[in-house]
Design a protein around this motif. Structure first.
Motif, short mmCIF file in Angstrom:
data_model
loop_
_atom_site.label_atom_id
_atom_site.label_comp_id
_atom_site.label_asym_id
_atom_site.label_seq_id
_atom_site.Cartn_x
_atom_site.Cartn_y
_atom_site.Cartn_z
N THR A 59 0.85 -1.19 0.00
CA THR A 59 0.00 0.00 0.00
C THR A 59 0.88 1.24 0.00
OG1 THR A 59 -1.62 -1.20 1.32
CG2 THR A 59 -1.84 1.21 1.21
N PRO A 60 0.77 2.12 -0.98
CA PRO A 60 1.66 3.28 -1.03
C PRO A 60 1.33 4.29 0.06
CG PRO A 60 0.02 3.42 -2.76
CD PRO A 60 -0.16 2.08 -2.13
N ALA A 61 2.35 4.94 0.58
CA ALA A 61 2.15 5.98 1.58
C ALA A 61 1.35 7.12 0.97
CB ALA A 61 3.49 6.49 2.09
N LYS A 62 0.68 7.90 1.83
CA LYS A 62 -0.13 9.01 1.32
C LYS A 62 0.73 10.12 0.73
CE LYS A 62 -3.68 10.38 3.57
NZ LYS A 62 -4.55 10.92 4.62
N ASP A 63 1.97 10.27 1.24
CA ASP A 63 2.87 11.27 0.66
C ASP A 63 4.28 10.68 0.61
OD1 ASP A 63 4.56 12.46 3.14
OD2 ASP A 63 2.50 12.06 3.77
N PHE A 64 5.05 11.12 -0.36
CA PHE A 64 6.37 10.53 -0.58
C PHE A 64 7.34 10.89 0.53
CE2 PHE A 64 10.69 10.85 -2.42
CZ PHE A 64 10.90 9.50 -2.64
N LYS A 65 7.22 12.08 1.11
CA LYS A 65 8.15 12.49 2.15
C LYS A 65 8.16 11.50 3.31
CE LYS A 65 9.17 16.24 5.41
NZ LYS A 65 8.75 17.57 5.93
N THR A 66 6.99 11.02 3.68
CA THR A 66 6.92 10.07 4.79
C THR A 66 7.61 8.76 4.42
OG1 THR A 66 4.80 11.03 5.46
CG2 THR A 66 5.34 8.85 6.34
N LEU A 67 7.32 8.26 3.22
CA LEU A 67 7.97 7.02 2.77
C LEU A 67 9.47 7.20 2.68
CD1 LEU A 67 7.87 4.14 1.56
CD2 LEU A 67 7.61 5.22 -0.69
N TRP A 68 9.94 8.29 2.10
CA TRP A 68 11.38 8.48 1.90
C TRP A 68 12.10 8.61 3.23
CZ3 TRP A 68 15.33 7.45 -0.72
CH2 TRP A 68 16.52 8.17 -0.59
N THR A 69 11.48 9.25 4.21
CA THR A 69 12.13 9.38 5.52
C THR A 69 12.38 8.00 6.13
OG1 THR A 69 11.04 11.51 5.87
CG2 THR A 69 11.95 10.41 7.82
N LEU A 70 11.41 7.11 6.01
CA LEU A 70 11.61 5.75 6.53
C LEU A 70 12.67 5.02 5.71
CD1 LEU A 70 10.74 3.49 8.48
CD2 LEU A 70 9.07 2.79 6.75
N VAL A 71 12.66 5.19 4.39
CA VAL A 71 13.68 4.55 3.54
C VAL A 71 15.06 5.06 3.92
CG1 VAL A 71 14.55 4.39 1.18
CG2 VAL A 71 12.11 4.06 1.64
N GLU A 72 15.19 6.38 4.18
CA GLU A 72 16.48 6.94 4.60
C GLU A 72 16.99 6.24 5.86
OE1 GLU A 72 17.23 11.53 3.55
OE2 GLU A 72 15.55 11.18 4.91
N VAL A 73 16.11 6.06 6.82
CA VAL A 73 16.51 5.39 8.07
C VAL A 73 17.02 3.98 7.77
CG1 VAL A 73 15.67 4.46 10.26
CG2 VAL A 73 14.93 6.73 9.50
N LEU A 74 16.29 3.24 6.95
CA LEU A 74 16.69 1.86 6.63
C LEU A 74 17.98 1.82 5.83
CD1 LEU A 74 13.17 0.37 5.77
CD2 LEU A 74 14.48 0.08 7.88
N LEU A 75 18.16 2.77 4.91
CA LEU A 75 19.42 2.82 4.16
C LEU A 75 20.60 3.07 5.09
CD1 LEU A 75 18.30 4.87 1.02
CD2 LEU A 75 19.07 2.49 1.03
N GLU A 76 20.45 4.01 6.00
CA GLU A 76 21.53 4.30 6.94
C GLU A 76 21.85 3.07 7.80
OE1 GLU A 76 20.67 7.84 9.19
OE2 GLU A 76 19.86 8.82 7.40
N TRP A 77 20.79 2.39 8.27
CA TRP A 77 21.01 1.21 9.09
C TRP A 77 21.59 0.05 8.28
CZ3 TRP A 77 16.08 0.87 12.70
CH2 TRP A 77 16.06 1.99 13.53
N SER A 78 21.44 0.12 6.95
CA SER A 78 22.04 -0.90 6.09
C SER A 78 23.51 -0.63 5.82
CB SER A 78 21.30 -0.95 4.74
OG SER A 78 19.95 -1.31 4.92
N GLY A 79 24.00 0.51 6.29
CA GLY A 79 25.40 0.83 6.11
C GLY A 79 25.69 1.79 4.97
N VAL A 80 24.65 2.33 4.33
CA VAL A 80 24.86 3.30 3.25
C VAL A 80 25.17 4.65 3.89
CG1 VAL A 80 23.83 4.45 1.26
CG2 VAL A 80 23.25 2.06 1.77
#
Length: 710
Positions: A59-80
């Protein structure tokens, strides 16, 4: 079923990529940790349920900013590495990679979201764009609370931001039947159910839990504008297949005498038209409304039945929602009590009424906050009286007398003559199926009755009353968490408090340095026949260096058979050279007691040991207060020389000590006495030690402590 293949594919891509990123990033962490971190960066709480839909259903998030903020967190925790953590060429390279990654995720989000507004609708609806409701996948916790009218739950406290706005849900017996109906609708069979139960029993929340996981393409319509019946009548033709028609508080739709027949007949046609199905109609109502709806009028010359169509619609379609959790459901709830709100409800709810507690607390707080001055004064008086140790049953005379202390002069002067009746009517009104701020106690058969009305305070208000028991962390703070108990309240307790509770109230007063108040309460207990209060009264006088008065109270206690009172009387009389009086006291007590006390010499030796132990306890209480109280830098090391060089800080320190005393911190009075001595204010120190404080914070004027009957 009509589906969009493109939409399903794009959502599957989004879901798959999110799950792969999550697997790489978490590695032992929990998804809720990432959600909480994203919420912190966005400065708003994210619903774990809503975010879970991204990962489980794409289910897509209602706005991209919210989705991208979570993706940023996961990318950082992945070592990027983030660009701002690098320098030189590495920073430039990382910046390009982050920009490309962000664009890729935005395309995925747009592709998954683009078809959503027209998915799963018949061609006619899709072409015209005329349909009611919104996709169920778009509902987040905010919409569930605001649009679907699920009652908000009590505050999550420190867990806010880490937990959903909706408390953990506990499935109950009726959920199985409701789930079967929803599953049938998902498989193409239209249906209807009306959940019937009292206020705040969980009806609306149960409906949401049942429909929230319907397949993609299902919509939900809550008809409310401009009013409930009109919304249904005007828009019923625009209900598409795979729509949930949400009739919360169904009585507003079906018991409207002017429109009930039109609403109900339209809903019946919708259910019975195969070309428009599947649809699912879910309603909720209270038992009394259900009785009105389903009651068949008597035969004979009666007015036309306005609800015949509505009755046909709902006959045999009800599901009862019990008022309380069963034993098995409570056991299940205990296992799910990692949610602090559910845990609190399980601990404090009466007789298994868990949902009422969850929903009733916010309404209870709202009722308190919006109360008139008179009603709020009654509630606050009850809060303070209970916090001081009065019993559960609060006499009306006590509440009325104490309430004056919680009103300003203007508020008091403007009260109507019938203010008390109006205030009582407000505070006893139930809220969402649970107790109002105050509840009148009605003794059951066989229980003792009261000479006047008695009330009990709602548990939550008692638990979270005006006092936190703590003191602000820095001197001079005016927003103190400890709110002084007005003098009127203490006077009301003396005059109208239940005598059986005087002893505990006296201990509360003594801990606050209110020696005169403590004495009057103890005396009231003695006058009511509780001779056990004689010794605590004498103890107050002894510790206040008023031994001559203390001896008289100890002697009276000894005559009542209290051996420790005898010991103190004999010790103090002997120490003052009054040996004959000590022997007489010992003889009278021996004659009055069923068990023979120790001999004089053995008794004196034992009492000396008790006195030494008592002095040690008192000294350690004060010393402990000096090193543990948050007064830095005033008194961490008992540094009186430092204070004497700064005389303006002494007044501040005394005020702080009064605040600690108001919180019930034993030892504050002794520390204040020490401080006055160190500042050279010897007369004030002596008066404070002997007579204590008054509730207004002043040092009490000298007062006497006559024995009852004198």
């Amino acid at each position: 079923m009509i589906e969009s293949t493109d939409l399903s594919t794009e959502r599957e891509i989004l879901r798959s990529e999110l799950r792969k990123l999550e697997a790489s990033a978490l590695q032992g962490r929990d998804r809720t940790d990432a959600i909480a971190e994203a919420g912190r960066r966005l400065q708003q709480a994210l619903s774990p349920t809503t975010v879970g839909g991204w990962f489980e259903r794409g289910t897509p998030a209602k706005d991209f900013k919210t989705l991208w903020t979570l993706v940023e967190v996961l990318l950082e925790w992945s070592g990027v590495p983030r660009p701002d953590t690098l320098t030189g060429p590495d920073r430039a390279k990382a910046t390009g990679q982050w920009v490309s990654t962000k664009e890729l995720w935005k395309r995925r989000w747009e592709q998954a979201r683009a078809p959503q507004s027209v998915a799963a609708l018949p061609p006619g609806f899709r072409a015209e764009g005329r349909y009611v409701g919104r996709p169920i996948a778009e509902f987040d916790d905010r919409l569930v609370l605001n649009d679907l009218e699920v009652h908000p739950a009590l505050d999550g406290g420190a867990a806010v931001g880490r937990i959903s706005a909706l408390p953990a849900y506990v499935r109950r017996e009726f959920d199985t039947r409701l789930g079967s109906l929803v599953a049938a609708a998902a498989n193409g069979q239209s249906g209807i159910a009306v959940l019937v139960g009292g206020s705040s029993t969980g009806k609306t929340r149960a409906c949401w839990e049942a429909v929230k996981n319907l397949p993609d393409g299902w919509r939900l319509w809550h008809p409310i504008e401009p009013d409930q019946p009109t919304a249904v009548i005007r828009n019923l033709d625009l209900v598409a297949p795979r729509t949930v028609v949400w009739l919360n508080d169904a009585q507003h739709y079906l018991l409207d005498r002017d429109h009930s027949a039109q609403v109900a007949s339209g809903l019946r046609e919708l259910l019975n038209d195969p070309a428009r199905g599947p649809v699912l109609i879910l309603g909720t109502t209270w038992p009394e409304h259900w009785d009105t709806l389903t009651d068949v009028p008597r035969t004979g010359p009666v007015p036309p039945d306005p609800y015949v169509q509505a009755r046909q619609l709902v006959t045999n379609k009800s599901m009862a929602v019990p008022e309380a959790f069963s034993v098995e459901e409570l056991t299940t709830a205990q296992a799910a009590a990692t949610d602090p709100r559910l845990a609190e409800a399980l601990q404090h709810a009466e007789q298994g009424q868990v949902t009422q507690y969850l929903a009733g607390v916010p309404a209870l707080i709202e009722r308190y906050n919006n109360a008139s001055p008179g009603a709020k004064a009654l509630i606050e008086a009850a809060m303070d009286v209970r916090s001081l140790g009065h019993g559960l049953a609060l006499p009306l005379a006590l509440l009325e007398a104490a309430a004056e202390g919680y009103l300003t002069d203007t508020q008091w002067d403007l009260l109507e003559d019938d203010w008390l009746e109006r205030a009582l009517a407000y505070v006893v009104c139930p809220v969402r199926g649970t107790r109002g701020p105050l509840t009148r106690i009605r003794p059951r058969r066989g229980q003792p009755t009261f000479a006047q009305p008695h009330y009990r305070l709602a548990d939550y208000l008692e638990q979270h009353g005006r006092h936190s028991g703590t003191v602000p962390p820095a001197p001079g703070a005016r927003d103190a968490l400890v709110v002084p108990v007005p003098a009127h309240t203490w006077d009301a307790l003396i005059d109208h408090g239940t005598p059986a509770g005087h002893a505990s109230l006296a201990r509360a007063a003594h801990a606050r340095g209110l020696l005169r108040i403590a004495m009057r309460l103890h005396r009231g207990a003695v006058e009511a026949g509780d001779t056990r209060a004689l010794r605590p009264t004498a103890d107050i006088l002894r510790m206040a260096d008023r031994e001559e008065e203390a001896v008289a109270w100890y002697q009276r206690g000894a005559e009542a058979g209290d051996l420790l009172s005898l010991g103190w009387a004999v010790l103090l009389l002997t120490r003052r050279g009054m040996t004959d009086e000590a022997l007489t006291c010992h003889q009278l007590a021996s004659e009055a007691s069923d068990s023979a006390p120790l001999g004089m010499n053995a008794l004196l030796e034992k009492m000396q040991q008790i006195e030494d132990a008592d002095a040690w306890v008192q000294r350690n209480v004060v010393d402990g207060a000096r090193v543990t109280t948050q007064w830095a830098p005033l008194m961490l090391r008992d540094d009186y020389a430092w204070l004497l060089q700064r005389p303006t800080r002494i007044a501040e320190a005394l005020e702080r000590l009064r605040t600690h005393a108001e919180a019930g911190n034993t030892g504050s009075l002794t520390l204040a006495t020490d401080l006055l001595h160190a500042a050279g204010r010897v007369d004030e120190a002596r008066r404070l030690r002997r007579y204590g404080w008054e509730p207004n914070g002043w040092i009490a004027e000298p007062w006497e402590a006559p024995l009852p009957g004198d």
